[in-house]
Design an enzyme around this catalytic site. Structure first.
Site, short mmCIF file in Angstrom:
data_model
loop_
_atom_site.label_atom_id
_atom_site.label_comp_id
_atom_site.label_asym_id
_atom_site.label_seq_id
_atom_site.Cartn_x
_atom_site.Cartn_y
_atom_site.Cartn_z
N LYS A 184 -44.32 73.87 -101.04
CA LYS A 184 -43.25 73.48 -100.12
C LYS A 184 -43.15 74.46 -98.95
O LYS A 184 -43.82 75.48 -98.92
CB LYS A 184 -41.93 73.35 -100.90
CG LYS A 184 -41.98 72.25 -101.98
CD LYS A 184 -41.94 70.86 -101.39
CE LYS A 184 -42.33 69.70 -102.27
NZ LYS A 184 -41.87 69.57 -103.61
C1 LIG Z 1 -41.52 68.58 -104.83
C2 LIG Z 1 -40.50 67.50 -104.88
C3 LIG Z 1 -39.46 67.52 -105.83
C4 LIG Z 1 -39.43 68.46 -106.99
O1 LIG Z 1 -39.41 69.79 -106.64
P1 LIG Z 1 -39.60 70.87 -107.80
O2 LIG Z 1 -39.08 72.13 -107.14
O3 LIG Z 1 -41.05 70.93 -108.11
O4 LIG Z 1 -38.78 70.46 -108.95
C5 LIG Z 1 -38.46 66.56 -105.74
N1 LIG Z 1 -38.50 65.63 -104.79
C6 LIG Z 1 -39.48 65.56 -103.88
C7 LIG Z 1 -39.44 64.49 -102.83
C8 LIG Z 1 -40.53 66.49 -103.92
O5 LIG Z 1 -41.55 66.38 -103.05
#
Ligand SMILES: *Cc1c(COP(=O)(O)O)cnc(C)c1O
Length: 384
Positions: A184
């Site tokens: 991210k």
């Molecule tokens: C990555 C992601 C999540 C989950 O994030 P985590 O921190 O891995 O739990 C939720 N929603 C979307 C749209 C994502 O891309």
């Protein structure tokens, strides 16, 4: 995929990040403590949210918000079909029912009209997802939600740093979940946060994050603390460590720089691929200042001599790693088994998915790498 010359993603970890983690490890307090508290204050200040709860994933943040609102069996929560499965899984983990709705062709974000049509007497909340970093149509979504007394929980896993009509993501919905997963826009390895202006929600989430204990560990062991605590409710175990929070604080200091580098990559893709007749490029909404988490192009499968799957394969043969965001939820076995969903139910999401390719984008990506991806795409899409 190890031999990919241009990876889909590469984390931007600096010596400062490493030093911050080492300092936390040497400090004598490695789980939730002063670094988590500081990260929460810094996230609130950065996003303009009243309160931030740092937790160990975006999934946990989404789940805790629903749980803290008391959403459970018999309740419905509306979720776009074009998302990562975490967005809908957390609804099921509360014992509630996810109701899937279609998205818009322009930006793959939830279609407010589809949202409104899906509302029933059982609906309690909606979870719009800022696809790729582009904020959803929050004015429309919030207006509809208010009319029906629904909570708005923004899945902003992609959009930390985005501005919706000039306002930072995190200060708009009733609650906003961020992700600090490895890929991210800022990372703690694994981690996330819930942002809100509601102090009661933040307090309840804090308690549910750590077993339902009325005081956290840091509070109990610092001066004036006591060994006595109560379990007010059956909570979960979703707290972030201070090791991760130290990395998060260091990353947050460079988030604007990361996002500017992603802007540079996206702008170069947009300029370079502008005339490519077989691709649909992301549309730009001038009212927002979006961050680029995903740079998605769409192959026009009807007219392109080379279909999407083949383009991905040929890029990989040239050492260019790509991804696809997202496989619509109703294509998955678990969802088909759970609901009555079948291919054809969400035509817009299905159409976007059919052409979707997420191109490499990360802060350290060079202009030459972007140009190489564009050149490869053009050659693949126009075979001689
Ligand atoms: C990555 C992601 C999540 C989950 O994030 P985590 O921190 O891995 O739990 C939720 N929603 C979307 C749209 C994502 O891309």
């Amino acid at each position: 995929m190890a031999d990919m010359r241009i990876p889909f993603f590469k984390p931007a970890i600096s010596e400062d990040d490493i030093d911050a983690v080492v300092d936390a490890m040497r400090s004598g307090w490695i789980t939730s403590g002063p670094n988590v508290q500081a990260l929460e204050a810094e996230l609130a200040a950065y996003t303009g949210a009243g309160y931030a709860n740092a937790v160990n994933s975006c999934t946990a943040a989404l789940h805790l918000a629903l749980a803290a609102w008391g959403i459970g069996p018999g309740d419905e929560v509306i979720v776009p079909v074009y998302t990562f499965s975490a967005t809908a899984n957390v609804v099921l983990h509360c014992g509630a029912t996810p109701v899937l709705v279609d998205v818009r062709d322009s930006d793959a974000n939830m279609d407010p009209a589809a949202f409104e049509k899906a509302i029933t007497r059982q609906t309690k909340a909606v979870i719009p997802v800022d696809f790729g970093g582009e904020p959803c149509d929050m004015a429309a979504i919030i207006t509809i939600a208010r009319r029906h007394g629904l909570k708005v929980l923004s899945d902003s896993a992609h959009s930390v740093g985005s501005l919706y009509r000039g306002r930072p993501v995190g200060s708009i919905a009733d609650a906003t979940a961020l992700s600090f997963y490895a890929t991210k826009n800022m990372t703690t390895g694994e981690g996330g946060a819930l942002l809100t202006d509601d102090p009661e929600l933040s307090d309840r989430v804090r308690m549910l994050t750590l077993h339902g204990i009325t005081k956290d560990g840091w509070g109990r062991y610092t001066a004036g603390g006591t060994w006595r605590y109560d379990i007010a409710e059956f909570g979960f175990k979703d707290n972030l460590t201070d090791i991760a929070a130290a990395l998060g604080r260091s990353q947050l200091r460079r988030l604007e720089t990361f996002n500017e580098d992603r802007d540079r990559v996206a702008a170069r893709y947009l300029a370079n691929l502008r005339d490519e007749e077989h691709l649909i490029l992301p549309s730009i909404n001038e009212a927002n200042r979006r961050v680029w988490h995903i740079f998605m192009v769409r192959v026009r499968n009807q007219q392109s001599p080379v279909p999407r799957d083949e383009v991905i394969k040929k890029l990989a043969e040239r050492g260019i790693q790509t991804s696809v965001h997202f496989i619509p939820l109703h294509y998955f076995t678990a969802y088909q088994r759970y609901g009555n969903w079948k291919p054809g139910d969400f035509p817009v999401a299905e159409h976007i998915f059919d052409g979707a390719i997420s191109l490499p984008i990360f802060p350290e990506m060079t202009d030459a790498q972007v140009d190489e991806v564009c050149q490869a795409l053009r050659e693949i899409l126009h075979p001689r």
